[in-house]
Design a protein around this motif. Structure first.
Motif, PDB file in Angstrom:
ATOM      1  N   ASP A  25      -3.614   3.292 -10.407  1.00  0.00           N
ATOM      2  CA  ASP A  25      -2.609   2.240 -10.525  1.00  0.00           C
ATOM      3  C   ASP A  25      -2.914   1.067  -9.604  1.00  0.00           C
ATOM      4  O   ASP A  25      -2.235   0.034  -9.661  1.00  0.00           O
ATOM      5  CB  ASP A  25      -1.210   2.781 -10.210  1.00  0.00           C
ATOM      6  N   THR A  26      -3.924   1.212  -8.760  1.00  0.00           N
ATOM      7  CA  THR A  26      -4.303   0.131  -7.859  1.00  0.00           C
ATOM      8  C   THR A  26      -4.751  -1.080  -8.650  1.00  0.00           C
ATOM      9  O   THR A  26      -5.653  -0.989  -9.483  1.00  0.00           O
ATOM     10  CB  THR A  26      -5.432   0.594  -6.922  1.00  0.00           C
ATOM     11  N   SER A  83      -4.064   6.696  -7.872  1.00  0.00           N
ATOM     12  CA  SER A  83      -5.063   5.756  -7.376  1.00  0.00           C
ATOM     13  C   SER A  83      -5.465   4.755  -8.450  1.00  0.00           C
ATOM     14  O   SER A  83      -5.745   3.593  -8.153  1.00  0.00           O
ATOM     15  CB  SER A  83      -6.294   6.513  -6.870  1.00  0.00           C
ATOM     16  N   SER A  97       0.862  -1.176   0.000  1.00  0.00           N
ATOM     17  CA  SER A  97       0.000   0.000   0.000  1.00  0.00           C
ATOM     18  C   SER A  97       0.901   1.229   0.000  1.00  0.00           C
ATOM     19  O   SER A  97       1.864   1.301   0.769  1.00  0.00           O
ATOM     20  CB  SER A  97      -0.897   0.005   1.236  1.00  0.00           C
ATOM     21  N   ALA A 144      -7.280  -4.634 -12.376  1.00  0.00           N
ATOM     22  CA  ALA A 144      -8.025  -4.000 -11.290  1.00  0.00           C
ATOM     23  C   ALA A 144      -9.388  -4.672 -11.171  1.00  0.00           C
ATOM     24  O   ALA A 144      -9.888  -5.247 -12.150  1.00  0.00           O
ATOM     25  CB  ALA A 144      -8.187  -2.511 -11.564  1.00  0.00           C
ATOM     26  N   GLN A 168      -0.119  -7.482  -5.018  1.00  0.00           N
ATOM     27  CA  GLN A 168      -1.123  -6.422  -4.951  1.00  0.00           C
ATOM     28  C   GLN A 168      -0.477  -5.065  -4.699  1.00  0.00           C
ATOM     29  O   GLN A 168       0.350  -4.911  -3.795  1.00  0.00           O
ATOM     30  CB  GLN A 168      -2.127  -6.713  -3.827  1.00  0.00           C
ATOM     31  N   VAL A 169      -0.887  -4.098  -5.505  1.00  0.00           N
ATOM     32  CA  VAL A 169      -0.489  -2.704  -5.307  1.00  0.00           C
ATOM     33  C   VAL A 169      -1.751  -1.888  -5.029  1.00  0.00           C
ATOM     34  O   VAL A 169      -2.697  -1.923  -5.816  1.00  0.00           O
ATOM     35  CB  VAL A 169       0.245  -2.142  -6.532  1.00  0.00           C
ATOM     36  N   THR A 170      -1.755  -1.191  -3.911  1.00  0.00           N
ATOM     37  CA  THR A 170      -2.891  -0.345  -3.540  1.00  0.00           C
ATOM     38  C   THR A 170      -2.404   1.076  -3.315  1.00  0.00           C
ATOM     39  O   THR A 170      -1.489   1.298  -2.513  1.00  0.00           O
ATOM     40  CB  THR A 170      -3.573  -0.864  -2.274  1.00  0.00           C
ATOM     41  N   VAL A 171      -2.988   2.008  -4.047  1.00  0.00           N
ATOM     42  CA  VAL A 171      -2.608   3.416  -3.926  1.00  0.00           C
ATOM     43  C   VAL A 171      -3.787   4.163  -3.328  1.00  0.00           C
ATOM     44  O   VAL A 171      -4.855   4.255  -3.932  1.00  0.00           O
ATOM     45  CB  VAL A 171      -2.234   4.018  -5.285  1.00  0.00           C
ATOM     46  N   SER A 172      -3.590   4.668  -2.133  1.00  0.00           N
ATOM     47  CA  SER A 172      -4.662   5.413  -1.472  1.00  0.00           C
ATOM     48  C   SER A 172      -4.067   6.368  -0.454  1.00  0.00           C
ATOM     49  O   SER A 172      -2.958   6.156   0.053  1.00  0.00           O
ATOM     50  CB  SER A 172      -5.645   4.457  -0.803  1.00  0.00           C
ATOM     51  N   ARG A 201      -1.454  -5.888 -15.347  1.00  0.00           N
ATOM     52  CA  ARG A 201      -2.195  -5.596 -14.135  1.00  0.00           C
ATOM     53  C   ARG A 201      -3.680  -5.785 -14.390  1.00  0.00           C
ATOM     54  O   ARG A 201      -4.158  -5.673 -15.524  1.00  0.00           O
ATOM     55  CB  ARG A 201      -1.907  -4.188 -13.626  1.00  0.00           C
TER      56      ARG A 201
END
Length: 124
Positions: free
Chosen positions: A90-91, A88, A11, A40, A119-123, A38
């Motif tokens: 890119d999540t 975001s 994250s 989503a 997993q990549v989470t952008v927040s 990727r």
């Protein structure tokens, strides 16, 4: 049978950076290619970056150009994806793929081997 293991997903805040790694269990010939895809939630899988083994040349999706960089370490049989200025959008789950033979490297159907994803989470 080539095994691919991704790592580095996490994250991260918008504007941050992250580096993904993909370790291959054996050498990918120079005739082949490797790529990052990727997916989503609720969306189709898309190619993010493609790396051509012989030249090290790369190509990128328009959405990540100038922000992401793919590279390889031949000694370690490893593919990297340096992600910068993340957004975001890119999540997603990021997958590594490899193709041993020459030929097209443009579509997910072109690839013979896949990792399990990271997993990549952008927040914020």
């Amino acid at each position: 049978q080539v095994q691919l293991v991704e790592s580095g997903g996490a994250s991260v805040h918008p504007g941050g950076s992250l580096r993904l790694s993909c370790a291959a269990s054996e050498y990918i010939p120079e005739s082949g290619c490797m790529a990052w895809f990727r997916q989503a939630p609720g969306k189709e899988r898309e190619v993010v970056a493609t790396l051509y083994r012989r030249t090290g040349g790369t190509s990128y999706a328009d959405s990540v150009k100038g922000r992401f960089t793919a590279s390889q370490d031949n000694a370690k049989n490893t593919l990297y994806l340096q992600m910068s200025s993340v957004k975001s959008e890119d999540t997603a789950m990021y997958y590594c793929a490899a193709r041993r033979r020459g030929g097209s490297c443009l579509r997910d159907l072109d690839y013979e081997y896949w990792g399990q994803g990271t997993q990549v989470t952008v927040s914020s």
